[in-house]
Write a protein that holds these residues in place. Structure first.
Motif, PDB file in Angstrom:
ATOM      1  N   ARG B  46      55.844  45.955  25.278  1.00  0.00           N
ATOM      2  CA  ARG B  46      55.143  47.233  25.090  1.00  0.00           C
ATOM      3  C   ARG B  46      55.786  48.057  23.979  1.00  0.00           C
ATOM      4  O   ARG B  46      55.099  48.789  23.277  1.00  0.00           O
ATOM      5  N   THR B  49      54.589  46.397  20.714  1.00  0.00           N
ATOM      6  CA  THR B  49      53.172  46.611  20.393  1.00  0.00           C
ATOM      7  C   THR B  49      52.846  48.097  20.245  1.00  0.00           C
ATOM      8  O   THR B  49      51.687  48.487  20.314  1.00  0.00           O
ATOM      9  N   THR B  50      53.855  48.937  20.099  1.00  0.00           N
ATOM     10  CA  THR B  50      53.736  50.375  19.851  1.00  0.00           C
ATOM     11  C   THR B  50      53.105  51.145  21.007  1.00  0.00           C
ATOM     12  O   THR B  50      52.626  52.260  20.829  1.00  0.00           O
ATOM     13  N   LEU B  51      53.122  50.561  22.204  1.00  0.00           N
ATOM     14  CA  LEU B  51      52.560  51.278  23.351  1.00  0.00           C
ATOM     15  C   LEU B  51      53.604  52.157  24.014  1.00  0.00           C
ATOM     16  O   LEU B  51      53.287  53.043  24.799  1.00  0.00           O
ATOM     17  N   LEU B  52      54.873  51.899  23.687  1.00  0.00           N
ATOM     18  CA  LEU B  52      55.958  52.576  24.378  1.00  0.00           C
ATOM     19  C   LEU B  52      57.036  52.871  23.345  1.00  0.00           C
ATOM     20  O   LEU B  52      57.292  52.050  22.456  1.00  0.00           O
ATOM     21  N   PHE B  53      57.639  54.036  23.444  1.00  0.00           N
ATOM     22  CA  PHE B  53      58.749  54.352  22.550  1.00  0.00           C
ATOM     23  C   PHE B  53      60.054  53.930  23.206  1.00  0.00           C
ATOM     24  O   PHE B  53      60.261  54.201  24.384  1.00  0.00           O
ATOM     25  N   ARG B  74      49.312  47.991  14.261  1.00  0.00           N
ATOM     26  CA  ARG B  74      48.133  47.722  15.083  1.00  0.00           C
ATOM     27  C   ARG B  74      47.080  46.901  14.344  1.00  0.00           C
ATOM     28  O   ARG B  74      46.250  46.251  14.983  1.00  0.00           O
ATOM     29  N   ASN B  75      47.138  46.936  13.011  1.00  0.00           N
ATOM     30  CA  ASN B  75      46.208  46.103  12.242  1.00  0.00           C
ATOM     31  C   ASN B  75      46.673  44.654  12.141  1.00  0.00           C
ATOM     32  O   ASN B  75      45.889  43.774  11.829  1.00  0.00           O
ATOM     33  N   TYR B  79      47.749  41.140  20.653  1.00  0.00           N
ATOM     34  CA  TYR B  79      48.499  41.306  21.899  1.00  0.00           C
ATOM     35  C   TYR B  79      47.652  40.816  23.059  1.00  0.00           C
ATOM     36  O   TYR B  79      46.493  41.180  23.201  1.00  0.00           O
ATOM     37  N   MET B  80      48.257  39.982  23.854  1.00  0.00           N
ATOM     38  CA  MET B  80      47.561  39.491  25.048  1.00  0.00           C
ATOM     39  C   MET B  80      48.413  39.907  26.242  1.00  0.00           C
ATOM     40  O   MET B  80      49.436  39.304  26.513  1.00  0.00           O
ATOM     41  N   PRO B  81      48.031  40.992  26.934  1.00  0.00           N
ATOM     42  CA  PRO B  81      48.833  41.460  28.055  1.00  0.00           C
ATOM     43  C   PRO B  81      48.828  40.455  29.198  1.00  0.00           C
ATOM     44  O   PRO B  81      47.946  39.591  29.260  1.00  0.00           O
ATOM     45  N   LYS B  83      48.141  40.909  32.255  1.00  0.00           N
ATOM     46  CA  LYS B  83      46.968  41.043  33.111  1.00  0.00           C
ATOM     47  C   LYS B  83      45.723  40.877  32.247  1.00  0.00           C
ATOM     48  O   LYS B  83      45.657  41.443  31.164  1.00  0.00           O
ATOM     49  N   SER B  85      42.704  41.733  30.465  1.00  0.00           N
ATOM     50  CA  SER B  85      42.234  43.091  30.228  1.00  0.00           C
ATOM     51  C   SER B  85      41.149  43.130  29.162  1.00  0.00           C
ATOM     52  O   SER B  85      41.213  43.885  28.217  1.00  0.00           O
ATOM     53  N   LEU B  86      40.138  42.296  29.358  1.00  0.00           N
ATOM     54  CA  LEU B  86      38.944  42.402  28.522  1.00  0.00           C
ATOM     55  C   LEU B  86      37.862  43.033  29.380  1.00  0.00           C
ATOM     56  O   LEU B  86      38.037  43.218  30.574  1.00  0.00           O
TER      57      LEU B  86
END
Lengths: 353, 300
Positions: B46, B49-53, B74-75, B79-81, B83, B85-86
């Motif tokens: 995370r 993938t820039t979701l978390l600092f 992000r470009n 990322y395939m989490p 879980k 998540s589609l």
């Protein structure tokens, strides 16, 4: 989901509009007649003839009448004293006692008014009957007020309630759906997937809220159609004005939904908070209780209630035929509200966690 | 360097999820993050993938800083989490089309990259994603993560809950993607998958235990490992643990992996000891060291 979104509000509109009336009918009426004369019978007949009262019992004594009231069998007890007719004829003055079940205060108030009207009416006729020619000279001129109800001539409650309930339904559906929608994405994880894409904040938010904006209009249209076709509510003003106002109003509601969803993690939480606000908005909207009769602090609070403005605007436009300038104060406040609410929502929405 | 982490730490209230982690992934490398559940793998993903600092440290992905240039990252990453998540109520094709549009591309443009994977789910392209089987969902998720031709691919536990055949296929797909020049960072709790990576980092309690190629990691294991087998597994474990010279005893499939404290250990002695303890059908054989043994040793 789509049928539910439309069928439930329509049902609510039809059921609530018929049920939510302030008229009180079928009042369970009983009396204790100690006099048993033609005068006392005439008075009771007047109650019996009224559509509001349903004479169900004649008690021999006040004690039994009170017991029946305690059991909830009767709502109103009229006690006619002994010598009712004699006093009326001799002294032109007598008292009757009325006991009303005031568990429901609002209903009791209305019942009291009905009873007074009937008794006054009886009074007037009794007076005429008692007048002797010699009295004619001194007869005071009774001043009778004839009320004229503007914008709702027959005081039809449906005319009054339908626009209000319609507003509530549009508010509830759009707030709940928009609030839960983004939280749902959090729950199933798609939000995280979206957050790693280069999609812009505003693109995402517009994409999420636009469908509900449209949905709000569709609901409004369906509701207005029912109001006209089923309830025959007069639509005097310009419908376009209502739609114009709704466009801004929906922005307030959607911004609120987004704001709620930013601070919640599950649909349950979002639902709970939305419900909290909806209940306050409904009860303080002036729909069921007039805002003017609220305490001063509560009247200030209602200034922050968007539903209040929407209720006012639909009633003004539909029933009074208000124009753009008339709804300008409400429109201005709503637009300011929309800007603040959406500003907060966009600001609090974070693509990172 | 395609991915570089320098002294990364991240805490959640009382939990220290990641503690001073540093590693680098070269371009075109298939790098594995191996560790048990709760080791901090997802937190690292995370952050990457820039979701978390991160609380401390610097991270760059594909040459971009995760804090300053997060928009660029992000470009360029897929990322395939862990879980799925589609969008479950969109069909296979709609999902793919949707993600392609978000990244400003089309399915046709990068079809070459996903072709191998997508052909397998193409017969079901009009089925809703929610109605796919586990292996299918995972292939769709991978296709969606690849649709914009990322430079770096992050796969968080992609094979958890997937059947063995699909797992094997999935790793073959990763190898093919690697040949196309994509850097892949994959995490997994399965030690057998570790050996398929170019390099791996063993991680536990938010700390890196060791980083090396799987071969080197195995080579560095200090002891010889013996498979021990007898009729009653439970009693065998007990007996081995009470043996005075034992160094480690772990159940491993149908065998027990046994190491001895002494350098000049003779299996015959153990055989005699176990016979004295009334064990039947005793078998003792020297065996190959696996990543799992190394992990157990390091995690001690």
């Amino acid at each position: 989901m789509l049928p539910i979104i439309f069928v439930l509000p329509i049902l609510q509109l039809v059921i609530l509009s018929n049920a939510a009336t302030f008229e009180i009918k079928n009042i369970k009426f009983s009396y204790v007649d100690h006099d048993k004369t033609s005068f006392s019978r005439a008075l009771i007949e007047k109650f019996d003839a009224s559509t509001y009262f349903h004479v169900i019992a004649n008690f021999p004594s006040k004690k039994e009448a009170n017991a029946a009231m305690a059991k909830g069998e009767v709502d109103v007890i009229l006690e006619i004293p002994r010598y009712f007719e004699r006093d009326l004829l001799k002294q032109k003055n007598t008292d009757i006692s009325v006991a009303i079940n005031a568990i429901d205060g609002a209903a009791a108030g209305v019942e009291n008014v009905y009873i007074n009207q009937i008794v006054q009416d009886f009074n007037k006729k009794a007076k005429v009957a008692l007048l002797t020619p010699t009295d004619m000279v001194n007869t005071p001129i009774d001043i009778v007020a004839i009320p004229s109800f503007w914008y709702n001539k027959t005081l039809n409650y449906k005319t009054f309630m339908v626009p209000g309930i319609l507003v509530l339904l549009v508010t509830m559906i759009t707030l709940f759906l928009s609030g839960m929608n983004i939280v749902r994405e959090k729950e199933i994880g798609t939000l995280e997937q979206m957050n790693v894409t280069p999609i812009k904040k505003y693109q995402f938010i517009i994409g999420k809220l636009f469908p509900f904006w449209i949905l709000g209009f569709v609901l409004l249209t369906v509701g207005l159609t029912i109001a006209k076709v089923v309830f025959n509510v007069p639509i005097i003003g310009n419908l376009g004005l209502i739609y114009f106002y709704t466009a801004f109003y929906l922005l307030v509601v959607l911004g609120m939904g987004l704001f709620i969803s930013n601070f919640t993690d599950t649909q349950q939480q979002a639902m709970f908070i939305s419900w909290f606000f909806v209940v306050i908005f409904i009860l303080m909207s002036g729909l069921f209780t007039p805002i003017e009769s609220m305490p001063m602090w509560a009247q200030y609070v209602t200034e922050f209630n968007p539903v209040k403005y929407f209720v006012q605007v639909t009633r003004m436009v539909m029933l009074k035929g208000a124009g753009f300038n008339d709804i300008l104060p409400q429109l201005t406040k709503t637009i300011i509200y929309a800007i603040i609410m959406n500003g907060l929502a966009v600001w609090s929405y974070q693509k990172t966690t | 360097m395609s991915i570089s982490l320098q002294h990364i730490s991240k805490s959640f209230k009382t939990v220290n999820a990641v503690n001073d982690v540093s590693f680098e992934v070269k371009e075109g490398e298939l790098f594995g993050l191996i560790g048990p559940d709760g080791a901090g793998k997802t937190t690292i993903f995370r952050i990457l993938t820039t979701l978390l600092f991160a609380d401390k440290g610097t991270v760059t992905v594909a040459g971009f800083d995760v804090v300053d240039d997060y928009k660029e990252i992000r470009n360029h990453v897929g990322y395939m989490p862990g879980k799925f998540s589609l969008y479950q109520d969109l069909t296979v094709e709609e999902n793919l089309d949707f993600f392609a549009t978000i990244f400003g591309t089309t399915i046709e443009e990068n079809y070459e990259l996903i072709k191998d994977i997508y052909v397998q789910i193409e017969p079901f392209k009009n089925r809703r994603a929610g109605a796919l089987s586990g292996g299918m969902k995972q292939k769709l998720a991978l296709s969606c993560a690849l649709i914009h031709k990322p430079k770096v691919l992050f796969l968080d536990e992609p094979t958890t809950g997937v059947d063995p055949v699909s797992r094997k296929e999935f790793w073959e797909m990763l190898k093919r993607l690697q040949q196309k020049g994509i850097t892949i960072l994959v995490s997994t709790p399965y030690m057998d998958e570790a050996e398929l990576c170019d390099r791996i980092a063993l991680i536990q309690h938010g700390k890196i235990l060791q980083i090396d190629t799987p071969q080197e990691i195995i080579k560095h294991y200090p002891k010889k490992i013996f498979d021990v087998k007898a009729d009653n597994m439970y009693r065998l474990l007990e007996s081995l643990k009470s043996y005075e010279h034992h160094y480690s005893v772990y159940p491993f499939g149908e065998f027990v992996h046994y190491t001895d404290k002494r350098e000049d250990f003779n299996p015959q002695e153990l055989q005699q000891y176990l016979e004295a303890k009334n064990h039947q059908n005793i078998k003792i054989e020297i065996t190959k060291t696996t990543i799992e043994d190394t992990f157990m040793e390091l995690a001690k």
